[in-house]
Design a protein around this motif. Sequence first.
Motif, PDB file in Angstrom:
ATOM      1  N   ARG A  16       0.813  -1.227   0.000  1.00 53.07           N
ATOM      2  CA  ARG A  16       0.000   0.000   0.000  1.00 53.07           C
ATOM      3  C   ARG A  16       0.837   1.264   0.000  1.00 53.07           C
ATOM      4  O   ARG A  16       0.363   2.331  -0.366  1.00 53.07           O
ATOM      5  CB  ARG A  16      -0.949  -0.005   1.193  1.00 53.07           C
ATOM      6  N   MET A  17       2.098   1.148   0.412  1.00 54.92           N
ATOM      7  CA  MET A  17       2.987   2.317   0.418  1.00 54.92           C
ATOM      8  C   MET A  17       3.695   2.501  -0.919  1.00 54.92           C
ATOM      9  O   MET A  17       4.488   3.417  -1.086  1.00 54.92           O
ATOM     10  CB  MET A  17       4.021   2.181   1.534  1.00 54.92           C
ATOM     11  N   GLY A  18       3.435   1.591  -1.876  1.00 57.44           N
ATOM     12  CA  GLY A  18       4.075   1.691  -3.180  1.00 57.44           C
ATOM     13  C   GLY A  18       5.465   1.088  -3.226  1.00 57.44           C
ATOM     14  O   GLY A  18       6.212   1.309  -4.177  1.00 57.44           O
ATOM     15  N   ILE A  19       5.810   0.285  -2.214  1.00 60.86           N
ATOM     16  CA  ILE A  19       7.127  -0.363  -2.162  1.00 60.86           C
ATOM     17  C   ILE A  19       7.008  -1.777  -2.729  1.00 60.86           C
ATOM     18  O   ILE A  19       6.105  -2.528  -2.360  1.00 60.86           O
ATOM     19  CB  ILE A  19       7.661  -0.402  -0.712  1.00 60.86           C
ATOM     20  N   VAL A  20       7.941  -2.121  -3.622  1.00 62.02           N
ATOM     21  CA  VAL A  20       7.922  -3.438  -4.250  1.00 62.02           C
ATOM     22  C   VAL A  20       8.102  -4.519  -3.188  1.00 62.02           C
ATOM     23  O   VAL A  20       9.005  -4.438  -2.344  1.00 62.02           O
ATOM     24  CB  VAL A  20       9.030  -3.550  -5.322  1.00 62.02           C
ATOM     25  N   HIS A  21       7.229  -5.533  -3.226  1.00 65.96           N
ATOM     26  CA  HIS A  21       7.299  -6.655  -2.294  1.00 65.96           C
ATOM     27  C   HIS A  21       8.563  -7.466  -2.553  1.00 65.96           C
ATOM     28  O   HIS A  21       8.967  -7.652  -3.699  1.00 65.96           O
ATOM     29  CB  HIS A  21       6.048  -7.532  -2.474  1.00 65.96           C
ATOM     30  N   HIS A  22       9.159  -7.977  -1.488  1.00 66.70           N
ATOM     31  CA  HIS A  22      10.438  -8.704  -1.613  1.00 66.70           C
ATOM     32  C   HIS A  22      10.337  -9.939  -2.520  1.00 66.70           C
ATOM     33  O   HIS A  22      11.312 -10.338  -3.132  1.00 66.70           O
ATOM     34  CB  HIS A  22      10.959  -9.109  -0.226  1.00 66.70           C
ATOM     35  N   ALA A  23       9.171 -10.526  -2.646  1.00 67.01           N
ATOM     36  CA  ALA A  23       9.008 -11.732  -3.455  1.00 67.01           C
ATOM     37  C   ALA A  23       9.070 -11.449  -4.961  1.00 67.01           C
ATOM     38  O   ALA A  23       9.188 -12.376  -5.765  1.00 67.01           O
ATOM     39  CB  ALA A  23       7.688 -12.415  -3.120  1.00 67.01           C
ATOM     40  N   VAL A  24       9.010 -10.180  -5.349  1.00 73.76           N
ATOM     41  CA  VAL A  24       9.049  -9.822  -6.766  1.00 73.76           C
ATOM     42  C   VAL A  24      10.474  -9.890  -7.319  1.00 73.76           C
ATOM     43  O   VAL A  24      10.680 -10.201  -8.492  1.00 73.76           O
ATOM     44  CB  VAL A  24       8.439  -8.417  -6.972  1.00 73.76           C
ATOM     45  N   ASN A  53      18.643 -27.579 -19.335  1.00 73.49           N
ATOM     46  CA  ASN A  53      18.113 -26.680 -18.316  1.00 73.49           C
ATOM     47  C   ASN A  53      19.231 -26.248 -17.373  1.00 73.49           C
ATOM     48  O   ASN A  53      20.121 -27.032 -17.066  1.00 73.49           O
ATOM     49  CB  ASN A  53      17.034 -27.379 -17.483  1.00 73.49           C
ATOM     50  N   PRO A  54      19.134 -25.007 -16.873  1.00 75.50           N
ATOM     51  CA  PRO A  54      20.035 -24.560 -15.816  1.00 75.50           C
ATOM     52  C   PRO A  54      19.256 -24.377 -14.507  1.00 75.50           C
ATOM     53  O   PRO A  54      18.995 -23.259 -14.080  1.00 75.50           O
ATOM     54  CB  PRO A  54      20.544 -23.220 -16.349  1.00 75.50           C
ATOM     55  N   PRO A  55      18.802 -25.477 -13.875  1.00 78.78           N
ATOM     56  CA  PRO A  55      17.973 -25.303 -12.680  1.00 78.78           C
ATOM     57  C   PRO A  55      18.690 -24.507 -11.589  1.00 78.78           C
ATOM     58  O   PRO A  55      19.896 -24.629 -11.398  1.00 78.78           O
ATOM     59  CB  PRO A  55      17.671 -26.724 -12.212  1.00 78.78           C
ATOM     60  N   LEU A  56      17.897 -23.729 -10.907  1.00 74.01           N
ATOM     61  CA  LEU A  56      18.384 -22.918  -9.796  1.00 74.01           C
ATOM     62  C   LEU A  56      18.629 -23.819  -8.592  1.00 74.01           C
ATOM     63  O   LEU A  56      17.741 -24.558  -8.175  1.00 74.01           O
ATOM     64  CB  LEU A  56      17.335 -21.856  -9.462  1.00 74.01           C
ATOM     65  N   VAL A  57      19.837 -23.737  -8.035  1.00 68.17           N
ATOM     66  CA  VAL A  57      20.199 -24.534  -6.867  1.00 68.17           C
ATOM     67  C   VAL A  57      20.264 -23.650  -5.619  1.00 68.17           C
ATOM     68  O   VAL A  57      19.890 -24.068  -4.531  1.00 68.17           O
ATOM     69  CB  VAL A  57      21.549 -25.258  -7.095  1.00 68.17           C
ATOM     70  N   GLU A  58      20.737 -22.414  -5.803  1.00 69.40           N
ATOM     71  CA  GLU A  58      20.837 -21.466  -4.683  1.00 69.40           C
ATOM     72  C   GLU A  58      20.455 -20.080  -5.171  1.00 69.40           C
ATOM     73  O   GLU A  58      20.758 -19.712  -6.307  1.00 69.40           O
ATOM     74  CB  GLU A  58      22.277 -21.377  -4.154  1.00 69.40           C
ATOM     75  N   LEU A  59      19.819 -19.312  -4.293  1.00 65.72           N
ATOM     76  CA  LEU A  59      19.532 -17.912  -4.561  1.00 65.72           C
ATOM     77  C   LEU A  59      19.779 -17.145  -3.269  1.00 65.72           C
ATOM     78  O   LEU A  59      19.169 -17.439  -2.239  1.00 65.72           O
ATOM     79  CB  LEU A  59      18.089 -17.727  -5.034  1.00 65.72           C
ATOM     80  N   ASP A  60      20.678 -16.197  -3.335  1.00 57.57           N
ATOM     81  CA  ASP A  60      21.043 -15.382  -2.180  1.00 57.57           C
ATOM     82  C   ASP A  60      20.698 -13.939  -2.512  1.00 57.57           C
ATOM     83  O   ASP A  60      21.185 -13.406  -3.511  1.00 57.57           O
ATOM     84  CB  ASP A  60      22.541 -15.535  -1.905  1.00 57.57           C
ATOM     85  N   LEU A  61      19.832 -13.316  -1.707  1.00 56.29           N
ATOM     86  CA  LEU A  61      19.380 -11.948  -1.976  1.00 56.29           C
ATOM     87  C   LEU A  61      19.739 -11.013  -0.835  1.00 56.29           C
ATOM     88  O   LEU A  61      19.717 -11.414   0.336  1.00 56.29           O
ATOM     89  CB  LEU A  61      17.855 -11.922  -2.144  1.00 56.29           C
ATOM     90  N   ARG A  62      20.013  -9.779  -1.198  1.00 63.07           N
ATOM     91  CA  ARG A  62      20.250  -8.713  -0.217  1.00 63.07           C
ATOM     92  C   ARG A  62      19.444  -7.501  -0.661  1.00 63.07           C
ATOM     93  O   ARG A  62      19.579  -7.038  -1.791  1.00 63.07           O
ATOM     94  CB  ARG A  62      21.734  -8.325  -0.154  1.00 63.07           C
ATOM     95  N   TYR A  63      18.610  -6.988   0.230  1.00 62.26           N
ATOM     96  CA  TYR A  63      17.802  -5.817  -0.064  1.00 62.26           C
ATOM     97  C   TYR A  63      18.501  -4.599   0.528  1.00 62.26           C
ATOM     98  O   TYR A  63      18.873  -4.598   1.697  1.00 62.26           O
ATOM     99  CB  TYR A  63      16.396  -5.983   0.521  1.00 62.26           C
ATOM    100  N   LYS A  64      18.678  -3.574  -0.292  1.00 59.94           N
ATOM    101  CA  LYS A  64      19.456  -2.399   0.117  1.00 59.94           C
ATOM    102  C   LYS A  64      18.587  -1.157   0.306  1.00 59.94           C
ATOM    103  O   LYS A  64      18.803  -0.392   1.222  1.00 59.94           O
ATOM    104  CB  LYS A  64      20.534  -2.088  -0.922  1.00 59.94           C
TER     105      LYS A  64
END
Length: 139
Positions: A16-24, A53-64
Motif C-alpha cells: 500500500r505504500m508503493g514499495i515493491v514486495h520482496h518476493a518480486v 536446463n540450468p535449474p536454480l540450486v541457490e539464490l542469495d538476496l540482499r535488499y538495500k
Amino acid sequence: MICETEIDVRYPDCDRMGIVHHAVYPVWYEMARMDYFAKMGFSYSDMNALGINPPLVELDLRYKAPATYPGRVTVRTRMTMYAPKKLELQYETWSGDTLCGTARSFHIWTGPDMKSLDMEKNLPEVYEKIRAAWNGQNQ
C-alpha cells in the motif's frame, strides 16, 4: 559480459505504500537471466529445443533500498563463475542511481534426463559461448 534488463515497476507488485514486495525480486532476476542467456547466444528457447536446463540450486538476496511505484528498475546481470557443469550469476537492481538489491544465483546444467550435464563435453559450441561471455565481462 554484462546484460542490462529494464523493468517497469507494476502497481500489483507493491504494498500500500508503493514499495515493491520482496518476493518480486526473484521474478525480476529470472527475467534478467533470460535476457543474459539470450544475449550470450543460448536463449531459453534454444535450451528447451535441446532439452537443456540450468535449474536454480541457490539464490542469495540482499535488499538495500526500496524500489517503488511508479518507477523503472534496471537489473544488471553478469557471470561470476562457470565450469562445465555449473554457472553462477550476480545481479544488481538499480532504481536510477540507487542500488535497491543484489543477488547471486547458482545453477547446474542438466540434460533431458534432468541429470548433471557436462556442457564442455556434450555441447562444446554452447560452452564456447559461455566462455566468450566470461571473457567479455567488461563489455
